[in-house]
Design a protein around this motif. Structure first.
Motif, short mmCIF file in Angstrom:
data_model
loop_
_atom_site.label_atom_id
_atom_site.label_comp_id
_atom_site.label_asym_id
_atom_site.label_seq_id
_atom_site.Cartn_x
_atom_site.Cartn_y
_atom_site.Cartn_z
N LYS A 48 13.12 -6.00 -4.59
CA LYS A 48 13.80 -6.76 -3.41
C LYS A 48 15.47 -6.91 -3.83
O LYS A 48 15.61 -7.11 -4.85
CB LYS A 48 13.40 -8.21 -3.23
CG LYS A 48 11.84 -8.10 -2.85
CD LYS A 48 11.02 -9.54 -2.73
CE LYS A 48 9.77 -9.10 -2.44
NZ LYS A 48 9.01 -10.41 -2.24
N LEU A 49 16.10 -6.88 -2.59
CA LEU A 49 17.79 -7.03 -2.94
C LEU A 49 18.37 -7.76 -1.84
O LEU A 49 18.25 -7.81 -0.58
CB LEU A 49 18.44 -5.61 -2.73
CG LEU A 49 19.79 -5.43 -2.83
CD1 LEU A 49 20.38 -5.52 -4.24
CD2 LEU A 49 20.13 -4.00 -2.58
N PHE A 50 18.92 -8.89 -2.16
CA PHE A 50 19.29 -9.80 -1.69
C PHE A 50 20.85 -10.51 -1.97
O PHE A 50 21.34 -10.01 -3.01
CB PHE A 50 18.53 -11.12 -1.45
CG PHE A 50 16.98 -11.14 -1.19
CD1 PHE A 50 16.77 -10.48 -0.32
CD2 PHE A 50 16.15 -11.86 -2.06
CE1 PHE A 50 15.43 -10.15 -0.01
CE2 PHE A 50 14.77 -11.79 -1.82
CZ PHE A 50 14.35 -10.67 -0.75
N CYS A 51 21.51 -11.09 -0.97
CA CYS A 51 22.81 -11.65 -1.69
C CYS A 51 22.36 -12.91 -1.94
O CYS A 51 21.44 -13.51 -1.54
CB CYS A 51 23.83 -11.61 -0.41
SG CYS A 51 24.25 -10.14 0.03
N ASP A 52 23.07 -13.76 -2.66
CA ASP A 52 22.89 -14.93 -3.44
C ASP A 52 22.97 -16.01 -2.34
O ASP A 52 24.11 -16.76 -2.31
CB ASP A 52 23.64 -15.18 -4.63
CG ASP A 52 23.11 -16.29 -5.31
OD1 ASP A 52 22.43 -17.36 -4.84
OD2 ASP A 52 23.80 -16.37 -6.70
N LEU A 90 20.40 1.90 -1.58
CA LEU A 90 19.96 3.29 -1.65
C LEU A 90 19.99 3.68 -3.21
O LEU A 90 19.14 4.22 -3.60
CB LEU A 90 21.07 4.08 -0.78
CG LEU A 90 21.09 5.57 -0.82
CD1 LEU A 90 19.65 6.17 -0.35
CD2 LEU A 90 22.18 6.44 -0.64
N GLU A 91 20.89 3.14 -3.97
CA GLU A 91 20.72 3.49 -5.25
C GLU A 91 19.37 2.97 -5.90
O GLU A 91 18.91 3.77 -6.70
CB GLU A 91 22.17 2.88 -6.09
CG GLU A 91 23.51 3.30 -5.70
CD GLU A 91 24.41 2.43 -6.26
OE1 GLU A 91 24.18 1.35 -6.91
OE2 GLU A 91 25.86 2.73 -6.01
N LEU A 92 18.95 1.65 -5.47
CA LEU A 92 17.70 1.16 -6.20
C LEU A 92 16.59 2.05 -5.82
O LEU A 92 15.72 2.34 -6.33
CB LEU A 92 17.67 -0.33 -5.45
CG LEU A 92 16.79 -1.19 -6.29
CD1 LEU A 92 16.78 -1.29 -7.75
CD2 LEU A 92 16.82 -2.73 -5.64
N ARG A 133 0.89 -1.17 0.01
CA ARG A 133 0.17 -0.12 0.07
C ARG A 133 0.95 1.24 -0.02
O ARG A 133 0.51 2.35 -0.71
CB ARG A 133 -0.88 0.00 1.32
CG ARG A 133 -2.04 1.19 1.18
CD ARG A 133 -2.76 1.07 2.52
NE ARG A 133 -2.01 1.63 3.75
CZ ARG A 133 -2.27 0.99 4.88
NH1 ARG A 133 -3.11 0.17 5.01
NH2 ARG A 133 -1.62 1.56 5.82
N SER A 134 1.86 1.10 0.69
CA SER A 134 2.79 2.35 0.82
C SER A 134 3.64 2.56 -0.43
O SER A 134 3.80 3.92 -0.75
CB SER A 134 3.89 2.28 2.13
OG SER A 134 2.83 2.03 3.34
N GLY A 135 4.21 1.65 -1.25
CA GLY A 135 5.14 2.06 -1.96
C GLY A 135 6.53 2.67 -1.79
O GLY A 135 6.59 3.07 -0.60
N LYS A 136 7.35 3.03 -2.45
CA LYS A 136 8.72 3.81 -2.02
C LYS A 136 9.48 2.86 -0.97
O LYS A 136 9.98 3.46 -0.04
CB LYS A 136 8.46 5.07 -1.64
CG LYS A 136 7.89 5.98 -2.86
CD LYS A 136 7.86 7.47 -2.31
CE LYS A 136 7.14 8.17 -3.40
NZ LYS A 136 7.19 9.70 -3.04
N VAL A 137 9.32 1.57 -1.16
CA VAL A 137 9.96 0.87 -0.09
C VAL A 137 11.00 -0.23 -1.06
O VAL A 137 10.56 -0.77 -2.07
CB VAL A 137 9.12 -0.15 0.70
CG1 VAL A 137 9.63 -1.07 1.63
CG2 VAL A 137 8.25 0.72 1.58
N ILE A 138 12.10 -0.46 -0.53
CA ILE A 138 13.13 -1.50 -0.94
C ILE A 138 13.22 -2.26 0.15
O ILE A 138 13.72 -2.03 1.21
CB ILE A 138 14.35 -0.96 -1.49
CG1 ILE A 138 14.35 0.32 -2.40
CG2 ILE A 138 15.31 -1.89 -1.87
CD1 ILE A 138 13.82 -0.18 -3.75
#
Length: 340
Positions: free
Chosen positions: A160-164, A305-307, A142-147
């Motif tokens: 979504k940003l994860f390590c492998d 942050l870049e994403l 609902r909020s958006g602007k979330v990584i």
């Protein structure tokens, strides 16, 4: 003594004989006024020693130049290293960071996610460390602007940003198998968490690829903490567990294991081999130095942050995109062939 109050826009407007909106728009540079009206306002500002609030100005323009960062805790070196990386990357872009530690409680996470809806931050980097019952996912969507970083919130549609994690588990299993280990104990987080699940799956895939049906992996599931590492070590010894190697899927768990084993005169790697995951502490100073799967934690923070900044949120449509950062194995001295 009468306390001196800071002059406000309302005070300036009253002194100049204009509306608060007129003063605000002049200060923000969004309004051209007749010379005499502009001079009255400027004279009022000077006489009252009014200093515009840059934060309020940014909010009036629909932005705060502040990024929210939500983490489970700060004491854990993994999270503190990630926080430092985000702070540095934000500073390079003249942005502020609003840091919030949730103590890994869902209620506090929900409270901080609502910062976006109140326009207190321009976007949020969000890290949880426990399974979700659906409440977090719903609010994020609902909020958006979330990584979402490091750990998944199933059902959420944020980037979504994860390590492998899967490849990290595979590298750990391959190294153990190549040293002759076919029976391994995996000690990780809750089985519903993506980090624990993928690291376990990668470990299994490597061991079975090397040892086939003779490969065996047992599992203890708990928290990524030193205290849980201690508990797991005691359980391992009390059960007289047959595993010849342990894959501790966080530095904190590995530290707890080694602490108990040292106290109980259990040799690493003479009696049992240990391989860890993260490599954000001084693990090379341990006795023996700990072999680990290294996560690029600083890169994880900077890329988060870049994403957040490069995503066009005006046109963004919810879709659970996932970006993985590579991991690597750092071989030290905590793994050896099984004792005869």
């Amino acid at each position: 003594m009468i306390k001196k109050t800071t002059p406000s826009l309302k005070d300036v407007a009253a002194a100049a004989g204009v509306s608060v909106t007129t003063v605000s728009r002049l200060v923000n540079g969004s309004l051209d006024l007749p010379y005499h009206t502009k001079k009255r306002i400027e004279d009022a500002i000077k006489s009252l020693n009014y200093i515009p609030n840059p934060h309020a100005r940014r909010l009036s323009m629909g932005r705060s130049d502040t990024i929210g960062l939500v983490v489970p805790e700060i004491a854990n070196p993994f999270f503190s290293t990630l926080v430092a990386a985000v702070e540095q990357a934000a500073d390079e872009r003249k942005l502020a960071v609003s840091l919030h530690a949730t103590l890994n409680r869902a209620g506090r996470e929900i409270e901080y996610l609502q910062l976006i809806e109140r326009n207190h931050v321009d976007g949020l980097i969000f890290i949880t460390n426990h399974p979700d019952d659906g409440a977090l996912a719903g609010l994020i969507n609902r909020s958006g602007k979330v990584i979402i970083v490091d750990e998944d919130v199933p059902g959420s549609k944020a980037p979504k940003l994860f390590c492998d994690n899967d490849h990290g588990g595979y590298l750990a299993g391959l190294h153990l198998a190549q040293q002759g280990h076919s029976h391994v104990l995996f000690i990780g987080g809750d089985e519903r968490m993506i980090s624990a699940r993928r690291r376990f799956d990668g470990l299994m895939r490597a061991l079975r690829g090397q040892h086939g049906d003779t490969a065996k992996v047992d599992r203890y599931a708990g928290e990524y903490t030193i205290d849980y590492g201690r508990q797991a070590a005691i359980r391992y010894l009390e059960e007289q567990h047959a595993a010849t190697a342990i894959f501790a899927s966080s530095d904190e768990i590995a530290i707890g294991l080694i602490e108990v084993f040292k106290d109980r005169n259990v040799s690493v790697p003479g009696d049992v081999s240990i391989i860890g995951f993260d490599d954000v502490g001084p693990l090379h100073l341990f006795a023996p130095p700990l072999t680990v799967i290294r996560q690029p934690v600083r890169q994880l923070g900077r890329r988060a942050l870049e994403l957040l900044l490069e995503t066009n949120w005006q046109e963004w449509k919810p879709s659970a995109s996932e970006e993985l950062l590579p991991v690597e194995i750092v071989v030290r001295n905590s793994v050896a062939p099984p004792a005869k």
